[in-house]
Enzyme design. Sequence first.
Site, PDB file in Angstrom:
ATOM      1  N   GLU A 406      14.114  29.420  22.005  1.00  0.00           N
ATOM      2  CA  GLU A 406      13.283  29.751  20.846  1.00  0.00           C
ATOM      3  C   GLU A 406      12.902  31.218  20.762  1.00  0.00           C
ATOM      4  OE1 GLU A 406      10.372  26.479  21.149  1.00  0.00           O
ATOM      5  OE2 GLU A 406      11.493  25.580  19.506  1.00  0.00           O
ATOM      6  N   GLU A 475      17.265  19.327  23.207  1.00  0.00           N
ATOM      7  CA  GLU A 475      16.000  18.590  23.235  1.00  0.00           C
ATOM      8  C   GLU A 475      16.112  17.459  22.218  1.00  0.00           C
ATOM      9  OE1 GLU A 475      12.500  21.128  22.834  1.00  0.00           O
ATOM     10  OE2 GLU A 475      13.524  22.705  23.954  1.00  0.00           O
TER      11      GLU A 475
HETATM   12  C1  GAL Z   1      10.604  22.661  21.320  1.00  0.00           C
HETATM   13  C2  GAL Z   1      10.444  23.638  22.448  1.00  0.00           C
HETATM   14  C3  GAL Z   1       9.807  23.022  23.648  1.00  0.00           C
HETATM   15  C4  GAL Z   1       8.603  22.214  23.243  1.00  0.00           C
HETATM   16  C5  GAL Z   1       9.012  21.168  22.275  1.00  0.00           C
HETATM   17  C6  GAL Z   1       7.875  20.339  21.754  1.00  0.00           C
HETATM   18  O1  GAL Z   1      10.664  23.307  20.114  1.00  0.00           O
HETATM   19  O2  GAL Z   1      11.669  24.209  22.816  1.00  0.00           O
HETATM   20  O3  GAL Z   1       9.445  24.036  24.536  1.00  0.00           O
HETATM   21  O4  GAL Z   1       7.670  23.043  22.644  1.00  0.00           O
HETATM   22  O5  GAL Z   1       9.573  21.759  21.146  1.00  0.00           O
HETATM   23  O6  GAL Z   1       7.170  19.689  22.724  1.00  0.00           O
END
Ligand code: GAL
Length: 945
Positions: A406, A475
């Site tokens: 990010e 993620e």
């Molecule tokens: C993503 C980020 C993580 C965490 C997650 C939400 O955007 O990369 O570090 O913030 O969202 O829990």
Amino acid sequence: MPYLEDPGPGRGSVPARAAFTSDAPALSLNGTWRFRLSPGLAAAPAGIEGDDFDDSAWDELPVPSLWQLHGHGRPAYTNVRYPFPVDPPHVPSDNPTGDHRLRFDLPADWPAGSALLRFDGIDSCGRIWLNGTELGVTRGSRLPAEFEVGPLLRPHGNVLAVRVHQWSAGSYLEDQDMWWLSGIFRGVTLLARPDGGIGDYWVRADYDHTTGLGTVQVETGPDVVLDIPELEIAGHPAGEPLALPVEPWTAETPRLYDGILSTVAERVPVRIGFRTVSIEDGQLKVNGRRLLLRGVNRHEHDPRTGRVVSPETALADVLLMKRHNVNAVRTSHYPPDPAFLELCDTHGLWVIDECDLETHGFEPLGWAGNPSSDPIWADAYLDRMRRTVERDKNRPSVILWSLGNESHTGENLARMADWVRHRDPTRPIHYEGDHECAYVDVHSRMYATHEEVERIGRREDDNARRRDLPFVLCEYGHAMGNGPGGLLEYRELFERYPNCQGGFVWEWIDHGLAADEHFAYGGDFGEPIHDGNFVIDGLLFPDRTPSPSLAEFAKIIEPVRISAGASGIVVRNHHDFVTTAHLTFTWTLEDEGITVAQGVLDVPSVPSGQSVSVPLPVLPATGGESWLTVSAALASATAWAPAGHVVGWGQLPVSAAPAAAPLPPRGPVFRTGGRLVLGAGAFDPATGVLTSLGEHAVHGPRLDVWRATTDNDRGTFAGRPDADQWREAGLHRMQHRVIAVDADGEELVVRTRVAPPALPSGLLADYTWTAFDDRLRLRVAVTPDGEFPGTLPRLGLTMAVPGAFGAAEWFGGGPGEAYPDSRQAARIGRFSRSVDGLQTPYVFPQENGNRTAVRWARLTAPDGHGIQVDGDPVFDFTARRWTAAELEAARHTDDLVPGELVHLTLDVAQHGLGSASCGPGVLPRYRLVPQKTEFTLWFRAVRSR
Ligand code: GAL
């Protein structure tokens, strides 16, 4: 430029090199140091580097540690926003500054000559002196820095002083979603560096799956030789390639060969894993095979020490991952303590090793001023990447380098990628933020919906470069609170589309900090800006107890799947490499949840990606509903689990419940003592509500559709939160109007309308009670009345029973909680729990503990008396010592105070969970849309057998 605001790398350290140990003397400087916290640099004492500086009035502090967790200052949590003005590279003068001092002696046999002082992690910036001489400045909190100190050392009374600042220019590059915490949080070591020793090395060990040959070649200094006794290699010149037949390293077969690199002056033990990472046909492969990444994102977290994670804790993580079928880790969002990666080598986990880089706080500003495209930060970016790669280059588990997280896109990231590509062409490059995939080798997204993954799988992307790359979800499956739902549907996509190679659930562990009686989250330390419980989104609770989502994930990603087939039992091998030869298969036949027979199932070895069908074992006849459970377990112990550890299981229905016996004659309804009596039940004649069952005072059941909203119900990522729509529809405050209580003859019929204040819509609920001997049958008919928008949280009944009914037993789905889109881990069986044990202690309290597909449930007091509810055929239930409203109002687990009663929910349906706290909402098939519904439950007073 004052060093705190210098956007460049630190200064004074020696070039980055691999993390390793050798037979050269090493002295750990971890332990108790002297410590003093000042509110800023200006207030910090002068002369702390001096021999004669008096630190006797300072506090003591363990090193490694984060000082906010030892009573100095307070933790603070933000996800995206910087907790200081965005004025790069400047930082506030109110900059907590921790001075650390240690006096140490050298062991008597410490050699003269070169020595390095290594810091494995200082958050965020450290200025370091030894014996009055400044060594330099560190930045890059989760990366090592080493300083030459040989000429400065003395046998006794060395004085090491480290001034650590909470904020530095580096903080702009370290905006990961986690606690802001400061200190020397990883080890400090003094390393003797013998003349003619091994300064650095890189074991490059490849595997050619077409020939079975491994090739090893070590990039290191001159005159280094390599021994691999197991392969009868002795005195081989390390720099020369050596090809020989080997067993490859994979996460499933973490085969390591012990070797020694040596010169006359130093011996370095190495562990060599032969494997080759490639991208072919748009797929990420290792040793020629496509991988399916069943991964998690791991932050380093301990509820007491924060990012100080002991080797035992790192091992606990690895073992828990392996035991839950996880095969991959993304080290979000920084390189972990090096010990963790060694454990990944040993036990077998594919790793995306991510650089310590995130500038997310620029996103709310439209990325204006983002360091990723500003040349003043270029060297810092490169420095961080170099230190990541150099430190971890010897780890076979690391298969991808990640530039960071990010940080949008920009020239500085592209330069990092160029450097990596040149330095290590053997590992592809990952970075989610490069949406065009201009400088990465893998297409990566976070929280993409199922539809989007499907489009990528179908290669419908109009960006040609991206379309032809392997795709991973770096993620997905945001594990905040109760959830995620919808993991099964992701797995189906990963299996359908070869370029969709799995992903990494966000995230491994809740970052709750241990407070008196609960775990704390953002805002609990009085932070002026914070992001609340968004830091509580793991598969593990903060103390590493698995949450139900881990059981669910483990079931969904199980490497062996067992199901019913046309001619028996189908066993499918979902390992990427190995056969099933290491597993034993056993079966258990349960009659209404009671084991009646068991045995071993003869399953031939199934190659990866294939399946076999084996006939059912010969089974004895059963009288009730019976299920055959087949489990695949480790035949012998591995390094990560004992023999008998179950990696996969499936259930096959064997016989259905017998047809119900003809019903006895119905009992009459009569009035007595101001009550309506029907069989074992007494009812309030005005409301038609059941007030006692047998000798037990009860209240209800009455129609109820509310649940204490989950983080996902309240989540904003999938459009308007379900919880907002539910509240707007008044579902949390429905009122009951009794239309009629008809108590004539053999049925008690109660007609009601259940509706929110201020709105015209409602639910008509008719309850029809009938008595058959000691049993009461309740038929409920629910009909939406008027325009009913959206969905319902749940549909069913609530009922209160005596608090003494503290033991639950049921036949149905269990043992853990389950919801429509998160129920794979629930098997059909007979289970018992205390009412307290039915609760899932989500750090931020919310709906939990639902048991699904329940045929019957019994709640009893210690004397064995209680009630039983039977489904017709099944229902869902919860039992709690508080109401849904109390659960909803609680902010921490210890806000929940047991009341006098046990509150039951008895449901015909639940809305799914989804993952809208950060991701898609509830999939259409799991949405609970109000419609005309009828269901039946049976009630009776019981005495437990
Ligand atoms: C993503 C980020 C993580 C965490 C997650 C939400 O955007 O990369 O570090 O913030 O969202 O829990």
